[in-house]
Design a protein around this motif. Sequence first.
Motif, PDB file in Angstrom:
ATOM      1  N   ASP A   1      -8.649  12.214  -7.107  1.00 18.83           N
ATOM      2  CA  ASP A   1     -10.045  11.777  -7.075  1.00 18.83           C
ATOM      3  C   ASP A   1     -10.171  10.270  -7.333  1.00 18.83           C
ATOM      4  O   ASP A   1     -10.985   9.582  -6.693  1.00 18.83           O
ATOM      5  CB  ASP A   1     -10.873  12.554  -8.103  1.00 18.83           C
ATOM      6  N   ILE A   2      -9.388   9.759  -8.262  1.00 17.13           N
ATOM      7  CA  ILE A   2      -9.430   8.319  -8.554  1.00 17.13           C
ATOM      8  C   ILE A   2      -8.935   7.526  -7.345  1.00 17.13           C
ATOM      9  O   ILE A   2      -9.482   6.463  -7.007  1.00 17.13           O
ATOM     10  CB  ILE A   2      -8.588   7.997  -9.804  1.00 17.13           C
ATOM     11  N   GLU A   3      -7.926   8.028  -6.660  1.00 20.40           N
ATOM     12  CA  GLU A   3      -7.407   7.337  -5.477  1.00 20.40           C
ATOM     13  C   GLU A   3      -8.427   7.326  -4.336  1.00 20.40           C
ATOM     14  O   GLU A   3      -8.539   6.340  -3.595  1.00 20.40           O
ATOM     15  CB  GLU A   3      -6.100   7.991  -5.031  1.00 20.40           C
TER      16      GLU A   3
ATOM     17  N   LEU B   1      -6.251   5.317  -1.777  1.00 17.12           N
ATOM     18  CA  LEU B   1      -5.676   3.988  -1.914  1.00 17.12           C
ATOM     19  C   LEU B   1      -4.811   3.934  -3.168  1.00 17.12           C
ATOM     20  O   LEU B   1      -5.271   4.253  -4.266  1.00 17.12           O
ATOM     21  CB  LEU B   1      -6.766   2.918  -1.989  1.00 17.12           C
ATOM     22  N   VAL B   2      -3.569   3.540  -2.965  1.00 18.79           N
ATOM     23  CA  VAL B   2      -2.574   3.419  -4.039  1.00 18.79           C
ATOM     24  C   VAL B   2      -1.780   2.150  -3.761  1.00 18.79           C
ATOM     25  O   VAL B   2      -1.491   1.834  -2.607  1.00 18.79           O
ATOM     26  CB  VAL B   2      -1.604   4.622  -4.048  1.00 18.79           C
ATOM     27  N   VAL B   3      -1.414   1.418  -4.805  1.00 17.40           N
ATOM     28  CA  VAL B   3      -0.559   0.252  -4.608  1.00 17.40           C
ATOM     29  C   VAL B   3       0.704   0.387  -5.452  1.00 17.40           C
ATOM     30  O   VAL B   3       0.744   1.116  -6.438  1.00 17.40           O
ATOM     31  CB  VAL B   3      -1.284  -1.069  -4.953  1.00 17.40           C
ATOM     32  N   ASN B   4       1.711  -0.340  -5.038  1.00 20.01           N
ATOM     33  CA  ASN B   4       2.987  -0.385  -5.758  1.00 20.01           C
ATOM     34  C   ASN B   4       3.548  -1.792  -5.592  1.00 20.01           C
ATOM     35  O   ASN B   4       3.036  -2.587  -4.798  1.00 20.01           O
ATOM     36  CB  ASN B   4       3.940   0.675  -5.200  1.00 20.01           C
ATOM     37  N   GLY B   5       4.618  -2.096  -6.310  1.00 20.29           N
ATOM     38  CA  GLY B   5       5.226  -3.409  -6.215  1.00 20.29           C
ATOM     39  C   GLY B   5       6.689  -3.342  -5.848  1.00 20.29           C
ATOM     40  O   GLY B   5       7.358  -2.334  -6.091  1.00 20.29           O
ATOM     41  N   MET B   6       7.191  -4.408  -5.243  1.00 23.91           N
ATOM     42  CA  MET B   6       8.600  -4.485  -4.887  1.00 23.91           C
ATOM     43  C   MET B   6       9.018  -5.933  -4.731  1.00 23.91           C
ATOM     44  O   MET B   6       8.189  -6.841  -4.691  1.00 23.91           O
ATOM     45  CB  MET B   6       8.875  -3.699  -3.609  1.00 23.91           C
ATOM     46  N   SER B   7      10.339  -6.142  -4.656  1.00 22.89           N
ATOM     47  CA  SER B   7      10.887  -7.492  -4.534  1.00 22.89           C
ATOM     48  C   SER B   7      12.078  -7.486  -3.592  1.00 22.89           C
ATOM     49  O   SER B   7      12.832  -6.507  -3.551  1.00 22.89           O
ATOM     50  CB  SER B   7      11.374  -8.021  -5.889  1.00 22.89           C
TER      51      SER B   7
ATOM     52  N   PRO C   1       0.835  -1.202   0.000  1.00 18.01           N
ATOM     53  CA  PRO C   1       0.000   0.000   0.000  1.00 18.01           C
ATOM     54  C   PRO C   1       0.867   1.248   0.000  1.00 18.01           C
ATOM     55  O   PRO C   1       1.716   1.428   0.867  1.00 18.01           O
ATOM     56  CB  PRO C   1      -0.796  -0.121   1.310  1.00 18.01           C
ATOM     57  N   SER C   2       0.652   2.130  -0.971  1.00 13.38           N
ATOM     58  CA  SER C   2       1.537   3.281  -1.148  1.00 13.38           C
ATOM     59  C   SER C   2       0.815   4.613  -1.057  1.00 13.38           C
ATOM     60  O   SER C   2       1.265   5.615  -1.623  1.00 13.38           O
ATOM     61  CB  SER C   2       2.269   3.172  -2.489  1.00 13.38           C
ATOM     62  N   ALA C   3      -0.301   4.651  -0.342  1.00 14.14           N
ATOM     63  CA  ALA C   3      -0.994   5.921  -0.124  1.00 14.14           C
ATOM     64  C   ALA C   3      -0.112   6.849   0.701  1.00 14.14           C
ATOM     65  O   ALA C   3       0.695   6.412   1.519  1.00 14.14           O
ATOM     66  CB  ALA C   3      -2.315   5.682   0.589  1.00 14.14           C
TER      67      ALA C   3
END
Length: 525
Positions: free
Chosen positions: A385-387, A340-346, A332-334
Amino acid sequence: MKKEFTLQLSPQEAYDPIIFQEVILKKAGLPVDSTDVVARQVKRSIDARGRNVKVNILAELFVKETPPAMLDHRPEYKNVGNEDPIIIVGAGPAGLFAALRAIELGVKPIVIERGKDVRSRRRDLAAINKDHVVNPDSNYCFGEGGAGTYSDGKLYTRSKKRGDIRRIMEIFVAHGATEEILVDAHPHIGTNKLPKLVEDLRESIRQFGGEVLFDTRVEDFILEGNEMKGVVTQHGDKITGIGVILATGHSARDIFYLLHKKEITIEAKPFALGVRIEHSQNLIDSIQYHCGLDRGPYLPASAYSLVHQTEFKKKQRGVFSFCMCPGGFIVPSATAPGELVVNGMSPSRRDGKFANSGIVASVELEDLPEYQKFGPLAAMEFQADIEKKAWLYGGKTQAAPAQRMVDFVEKRVSSNLLDTSYQPGLNSVEMRDVLPDFISERLAMAFKAFGQKMKGYYTNDSQLIGLESRTSSPVRIPRDRESFEHVQIKRLYPCGEGAGYAGGIVSAAMDGERCAERLIEAYVK
């Protein structure tokens, strides 16, 4: 004596150091038990186009000779504690590398970071994942190291004109990264190793007289006419210097509002919007490596890169993969409550059971007619607004709205969702209710096309997890092409991703160095 070889090897030959040594000695016509030789790989890339995966390698063999060090760049830092300072707002890669370059050039940097140091950030990240609590100053985007710290640490960039990529890589190695990043075609560090590296970068800054201030948020600028003299923090402290490098990242909306309020020129900028797609890593490996469900012990978790041109309402727009994370997880990257925002990592080993990637569609300013009233903040207001909408559909928590891929294309809510790496949880919804039509229709077209390019990719055993909206800054802070100085305000140097001039760790670091060089060249005698 030094010999060079261009080799195409099997994964075992390439990644097993003992077998690699034997292969190169045989290639050189030397006994495999030779003791006065050193073999090393200089460049390495995977070629998975054929049925059998091959690894292309450029190698060096030194016979009766000590090989030179891998590192060519050894910056000479001197103590700058008593020098006049420059101010750097933001301790992401742009800010940290601007600071190190300033020290190298004999100028004291004062780095101002709104968030916490890299280790203290972890408590706030745990609070987002477990308790759904977002600290607007300390989260996956804000804090020491910026958005890149708790990420895959991808170091691949096409921005070769911005600066010396090798130099940036070697500075990373000097601060704890492995020399593998100098060899791999698509190097990465890993979210588990980046925090220590960021700490070491900060300690170099402090060791040689620079300052790094945490929990310090810029709330105003000090302007004299058209010159930037410094900043004012949330504590009311005034910090002045020779000039200001603004390296606040793509999510510092309060800085964009401040610039607009101060009538400092900014511009609305296109960005991209979409979702995270999550598959099993075994499935992606089987598609990319043609290996069934077991890629074996030598090949790394496979990645992919996809792009497809779509047409919707007579407008052509690209849909593309973004920040693909093999063996990774979604986070979660808000940066504020109520979004609400998401991101990815490894992690460095990329050994998780899931693969995820942003799949996003281009958003042009002409797509946002109802937001034009916001002027240069038009794209940012749309993004916000989309978030907020995604947060509502997620259940007003950090649980993310989600839908299986085929269900999305065929316009039905998923009766159940798959296991996921996303710790706050998922909420099954119709993602078309979250995304605007011009995004969802393009994504649906692209998923089917991607299934043609990667047989097996288009499947209901994958799912959309939303919202991927922080691909780049929706605002550009314009600067002169040559001087890097703001087009209106002297001594202000917009820098990195937040200003619209970089797109990842390496390009941001190079941009930070260039901004420091230009500022110092212009104003330090």
